[in-house]
Design an enzyme around this catalytic site. Sequence first.
Site, PDB file in Angstrom:
ATOM      1  N   GLY A   1       9.162  -0.918   1.415  1.00  0.00           N
ATOM      2  CA  GLY A   1      10.109  -0.593   0.784  1.00  0.00           C
ATOM      3  C   GLY A   1      11.530   0.813   1.992  1.00  0.00           C
ATOM      4  O   GLY A   1      12.172   0.986   1.632  1.00  0.00           O
TER       5      GLY A   1
ATOM      6  N   SER B   1       2.069 -11.245  -0.693  1.00  0.00           N
ATOM      7  CA  SER B   1       1.028 -11.165   0.546  1.00  0.00           C
ATOM      8  C   SER B   1      -0.201 -12.530   0.693  1.00  0.00           C
ATOM      9  O   SER B   1       0.295 -13.025  -0.657  1.00  0.00           O
ATOM     10  CB  SER B   1       0.007  -9.692  -0.303  1.00  0.00           C
ATOM     11  OG  SER B   1      -1.403 -10.076   0.492  1.00  0.00           O
TER      12      SER B   1
ATOM     13  N   TYR C   1      -5.731  -7.238  -6.858  1.00  0.00           N
ATOM     14  CA  TYR C   1      -5.206  -7.482  -5.767  1.00  0.00           C
ATOM     15  C   TYR C   1      -4.700  -8.616  -5.628  1.00  0.00           C
ATOM     16  O   TYR C   1      -3.551  -8.803  -6.131  1.00  0.00           O
ATOM     17  CB  TYR C   1      -5.776  -6.575  -4.351  1.00  0.00           C
ATOM     18  CG  TYR C   1      -4.360  -6.870  -3.829  1.00  0.00           C
ATOM     19  CD1 TYR C   1      -3.764  -7.252  -2.491  1.00  0.00           C
ATOM     20  CD2 TYR C   1      -2.581  -5.667  -3.927  1.00  0.00           C
ATOM     21  CE1 TYR C   1      -3.128  -7.386  -1.706  1.00  0.00           C
ATOM     22  CE2 TYR C   1      -2.189  -5.451  -2.852  1.00  0.00           C
ATOM     23  CZ  TYR C   1      -2.146  -6.204  -1.719  1.00  0.00           C
ATOM     24  OH  TYR C   1      -1.062  -5.981  -0.917  1.00  0.00           O
TER      25      TYR C   1
ATOM     26  N   ASN D   1      10.376   5.416  -0.956  1.00  0.00           N
ATOM     27  CA  ASN D   1      10.217   5.909  -0.061  1.00  0.00           C
ATOM     28  C   ASN D   1       9.035   5.980   0.509  1.00  0.00           C
ATOM     29  O   ASN D   1       8.610   7.375   1.744  1.00  0.00           O
ATOM     30  CB  ASN D   1       9.840   7.520  -1.237  1.00  0.00           C
ATOM     31  CG  ASN D   1       8.490   6.602  -2.216  1.00  0.00           C
ATOM     32  OD1 ASN D   1       7.828   6.157  -2.590  1.00  0.00           O
ATOM     33  ND2 ASN D   1       7.260   7.518  -2.019  1.00  0.00           N
ATOM     34  N   SER D   2       8.158   4.889   0.975  1.00  0.00           N
ATOM     35  CA  SER D   2       6.934   4.473   1.468  1.00  0.00           C
ATOM     36  C   SER D   2       7.351   3.668   2.803  1.00  0.00           C
ATOM     37  O   SER D   2       7.916   2.464   1.820  1.00  0.00           O
ATOM     38  CB  SER D   2       6.137   5.480   1.505  1.00  0.00           C
ATOM     39  OG  SER D   2       5.031   4.756   1.586  1.00  0.00           O
ATOM     40  N   GLY D   3       6.113   3.292   3.302  1.00  0.00           N
ATOM     41  CA  GLY D   3       6.394   1.469   3.679  1.00  0.00           C
ATOM     42  C   GLY D   3       7.268   0.886   3.638  1.00  0.00           C
ATOM     43  O   GLY D   3       8.705   1.760   5.124  1.00  0.00           O
TER      44      GLY D   3
HETATM   45  N1  LIG Z   1       0.943  -2.660   4.339  1.00  0.00           N
HETATM   46  C1  LIG Z   1       0.541  -4.246   4.206  1.00  0.00           C
HETATM   47  O1  LIG Z   1      -0.476  -4.457   4.552  1.00  0.00           O
HETATM   48  C2  LIG Z   1       1.146  -4.876   3.026  1.00  0.00           C
HETATM   49  C3  LIG Z   1       1.471  -4.740   2.033  1.00  0.00           C
HETATM   50  N2  LIG Z   1       2.379  -5.608   0.970  1.00  0.00           N
HETATM   51  C4  LIG Z   1       2.554  -5.263   0.191  1.00  0.00           C
HETATM   52  O2  LIG Z   1       3.666  -4.611   0.515  1.00  0.00           O
HETATM   53  C5  LIG Z   1       4.702  -3.883  -0.532  1.00  0.00           C
HETATM   54  C6  LIG Z   1       5.018  -1.951  -0.173  1.00  0.00           C
HETATM   55  O3  LIG Z   1       3.660  -1.688   0.339  1.00  0.00           O
HETATM   56  P1  LIG Z   1       4.033  -0.808   1.397  1.00  0.00           P
HETATM   57  O4  LIG Z   1       5.045  -0.227   2.142  1.00  0.00           O
HETATM   58  O5  LIG Z   1       2.901  -1.430   2.694  1.00  0.00           O
HETATM   59  O6  LIG Z   1       2.561   0.286   1.137  1.00  0.00           O
HETATM   60  P2  LIG Z   1       3.250   1.830   1.046  1.00  0.00           P
HETATM   61  O7  LIG Z   1       2.394   2.713   0.002  1.00  0.00           O
HETATM   62  O8  LIG Z   1       3.503   2.886   2.028  1.00  0.00           O
HETATM   63  O9  LIG Z   1       4.339   2.059   0.029  1.00  0.00           O
HETATM   64  C7  LIG Z   1       4.105   1.551  -1.671  1.00  0.00           C
HETATM   65  C8  LIG Z   1       4.915   1.732  -2.593  1.00  0.00           C
HETATM   66  O10 LIG Z   1       5.250   1.426  -3.944  1.00  0.00           O
HETATM   67  C9  LIG Z   1       4.920   2.553  -4.590  1.00  0.00           C
HETATM   68  N3  LIG Z   1       4.037   2.537  -5.751  1.00  0.00           N
HETATM   69  C10 LIG Z   1       2.694   2.674  -6.212  1.00  0.00           C
HETATM   70  N4  LIG Z   1       2.599   2.451  -7.671  1.00  0.00           N
HETATM   71  C11 LIG Z   1       3.557   2.946  -7.924  1.00  0.00           C
HETATM   72  C12 LIG Z   1       4.590   2.755  -9.390  1.00  0.00           C
HETATM   73  N5  LIG Z   1       3.311   3.080 -10.354  1.00  0.00           N
HETATM   74  N6  LIG Z   1       5.854   3.295  -9.637  1.00  0.00           N
HETATM   75  C13 LIG Z   1       6.906   3.183  -8.756  1.00  0.00           C
HETATM   76  N7  LIG Z   1       6.254   2.963  -7.321  1.00  0.00           N
HETATM   77  C14 LIG Z   1       4.895   2.985  -7.530  1.00  0.00           C
HETATM   78  C15 LIG Z   1       4.813   3.985  -3.797  1.00  0.00           C
HETATM   79  O11 LIG Z   1       5.151   5.075  -4.604  1.00  0.00           O
HETATM   80  P3  LIG Z   1       3.694   6.895  -3.329  1.00  0.00           P
HETATM   81  O12 LIG Z   1       4.794   6.759  -2.650  1.00  0.00           O
HETATM   82  O13 LIG Z   1       4.686   7.168  -4.870  1.00  0.00           O
HETATM   83  O14 LIG Z   1       2.748   6.018  -4.131  1.00  0.00           O
HETATM   84  C16 LIG Z   1       5.361   3.711  -2.083  1.00  0.00           C
HETATM   85  O15 LIG Z   1       6.222   3.862  -2.653  1.00  0.00           O
HETATM   86  C17 LIG Z   1       3.327  -4.001  -2.051  1.00  0.00           C
HETATM   87  O16 LIG Z   1       3.368  -4.552  -2.779  1.00  0.00           O
HETATM   88  C18 LIG Z   1       1.935  -4.640  -0.952  1.00  0.00           C
HETATM   89  O17 LIG Z   1       1.414  -5.071  -2.311  1.00  0.00           O
HETATM   90  C19 LIG Z   1       1.585  -6.930   1.043  1.00  0.00           C
HETATM   91  C20 LIG Z   1       0.816  -7.199   2.206  1.00  0.00           C
HETATM   92  C21 LIG Z   1       0.658  -6.576   3.295  1.00  0.00           C
HETATM   93  C1  LIG Z   2      -3.118   1.480   8.054  1.00  0.00           C
HETATM   94  C2  LIG Z   2      -4.353   2.033   8.055  1.00  0.00           C
HETATM   95  C3  LIG Z   2      -5.196   1.229   7.153  1.00  0.00           C
HETATM   96  C4  LIG Z   2      -4.981   0.614   5.863  1.00  0.00           C
HETATM   97  C5  LIG Z   2      -4.725  -0.773   5.823  1.00  0.00           C
HETATM   98  C6  LIG Z   2      -4.067  -1.658   4.762  1.00  0.00           C
HETATM   99  C7  LIG Z   2      -3.480  -0.605   4.115  1.00  0.00           C
HETATM  100  C8  LIG Z   2      -4.408  -2.933   4.996  1.00  0.00           C
HETATM  101  C9  LIG Z   2      -3.508  -3.468   4.145  1.00  0.00           C
HETATM  102  C10 LIG Z   2      -3.196  -4.939   4.113  1.00  0.00           C
HETATM  103  C11 LIG Z   2      -2.959  -5.794   2.792  1.00  0.00           C
HETATM  104  C12 LIG Z   2      -2.305  -5.456   1.762  1.00  0.00           C
HETATM  105  C13 LIG Z   2      -2.936  -6.894   3.304  1.00  0.00           C
HETATM  106  C14 LIG Z   2      -2.554  -8.154   2.301  1.00  0.00           C
HETATM  107  O1  LIG Z   2      -1.995  -7.473   1.784  1.00  0.00           O
HETATM  108  C15 LIG Z   2      -6.741   1.930   7.047  1.00  0.00           C
HETATM  109  C16 LIG Z   2      -7.582   0.897   7.763  1.00  0.00           C
HETATM  110  C17 LIG Z   2      -6.238   2.417   6.071  1.00  0.00           C
HETATM  111  C18 LIG Z   2      -6.746   2.997   8.171  1.00  0.00           C
HETATM  112  C19 LIG Z   2      -6.419   3.289   9.172  1.00  0.00           C
HETATM  113  C20 LIG Z   2      -4.931   3.125   9.275  1.00  0.00           C
END
Ligand SMILES: NC(=O)C1=CN([C@@H]2O[C@H](COP(=O)(O)OP(=O)(O)OC[C@H]3O[C@@H](n4cnc5c(N)ncnc54)[C@H](OP(=O)(O)O)[C@@H]3O)[C@@H](O)[C@H]2O)C=CC1
Ligand SMILES: CC1=C(/C=C/C(C)=C/C=C/C(C)=C/C=O)C(C)(C)CCC1
Length: 334
Positions: free
Chosen positions: A57, A190, A215, A53-55
């Site tokens: 996914g 990651s 993490y 539902n987010s990001g």
């Molecule tokens: N963004 C980044 O820079 C990076 C992300 N990743 C990995 O990418 C993957 C996706 O994350 P991302 O899209 O960035 O982040 P988001 O927070 O946008 O999405 C995370 C998703 O995981 C769900 N989630 C969290 N906790 C639970 C739970 N207990 N049960 C079921 N679903 C859950 C969230 O649901 P809800 O909306 O309800 O919270 C959401 O749908 C993660 O595994 C993250 O470690 C890896 C490297 C970098």
């Molecule tokens: C987008 C965004 C942010 C989030 C940064 C994140 C979540 C970085 C995650 C990096 C990871 C998880 C790297 C490898 O796993 C902030 C700085 C909160 C505020 C500005 C907008």
Amino acid sequence: MAVASVAAALLAALGGALWLAARRFSGPRNQRQQGGGDPGLMHGKTVLITGANSGLGRATAAELLRLGARVIMGCRDRARAEEAAGQLRQELCQAGGAGPDGTDGQLVVKELDLASLRSVRAFCQKLLQEEPRLDVLINNAGVFHCPYTKTEDGFEMQFGVNHLGHFLLTNLLLGLLKSSAPSRIVVVSSKLYKYGEINFEDLNSEQSYNKSFCYSRSKLANILFTRELARRLEGTNVTVNVLHPGIVRTNLGRHIHIPLLARPLFNLVSWAFFKTPLEGAQTSIYLACSPDVEGVSGRYFGDCKEEELLPKAMDESVARKLWDISEVMVGILK
Ligand SMILES: NC(=O)C1=CN([C@@H]2O[C@H](COP(=O)(O)OP(=O)(O)OC[C@H]3O[C@@H](n4cnc5c(N)ncnc54)[C@H](OP(=O)(O)O)[C@@H]3O)[C@@H](O)[C@H]2O)C=CC1
Ligand SMILES: CC1=C(/C=C/C(C)=C/C=C/C(C)=C/C=O)C(C)(C)CCC1
């Protein structure tokens, strides 16, 4: 003097961000945003995506729907999931895909909370009753840098959600994946795995909690899990691979505290430097459906290319020990 240097630093950051932004909108990455494969590529295939539902996914779900897959969104919050599903159906309809309400059942929401083994078991029991096949499982959901909390079953939250919940989910769905072979499992890890260690003496961080270390540990566990699972799946025609998406502008940073005044700068930096969710999802999509990786298993990818792993992520004895202790922690009966 101090004011001048702060102003200079801000100007430099602004200039750098603008330069990157210009490069971003002219570079080749943007073309890939249009989505590669042909719309029929995933027709007839069922894909389960956790955290859809987010990001990342959500972006993965959107593209696999466009490629004709039937997508099951495994999400913990029904309201957020239904909202995202409604948007995905609209986007699909606008792209000339299924009907406006996805009446052909191409997109379904099922409740799954990876912080609750009870929820994982209930989800799998329901899915195994309702679904005749499962071609791709994408272990995508994740939590990042949350305050020290435990799951319903007493696990440190990041280790519980990112590794143990997916460990149980995958094991409970292996039978269906095998009967649907050739089938695939995709694990989202990651680059930060490099800073993790599997401390078998304190997997729930009860002695001390460092949110970054936990993490990274959970992401290292994703990779060790993938390699051990690939070994155990040899000969079954079920493959499993793991990836890192780079740094992506999603909701993952929700637990990072940024002072209100600094937020605009962070937003600008993330907009210029971070990938979009669709860019970040490209490797998940590639591992889910590209013919290039048919039969490939146990490998680590970034930007749709195989990458080297550090020795600690290749340690088979640690991977096996993690598997065995995970089985005990989630209560998988021998
Ligand atoms: N963004 C980044 O820079 C990076 C992300 N990743 C990995 O990418 C993957 C996706 O994350 P991302 O899209 O960035 O982040 P988001 O927070 O946008 O999405 C995370 C998703 O995981 C769900 N989630 C969290 N906790 C639970 C739970 N207990 N049960 C079921 N679903 C859950 C969230 O649901 P809800 O909306 O309800 O919270 C959401 O749908 C993660 O595994 C993250 O470690 C890896 C490297 C970098
Ligand atoms: C987008 C965004 C942010 C989030 C940064 C994140 C979540 C970085 C995650 C990096 C990871 C998880 C790297 C490898 O796993 C902030 C700085 C909160 C505020 C500005 C907008």
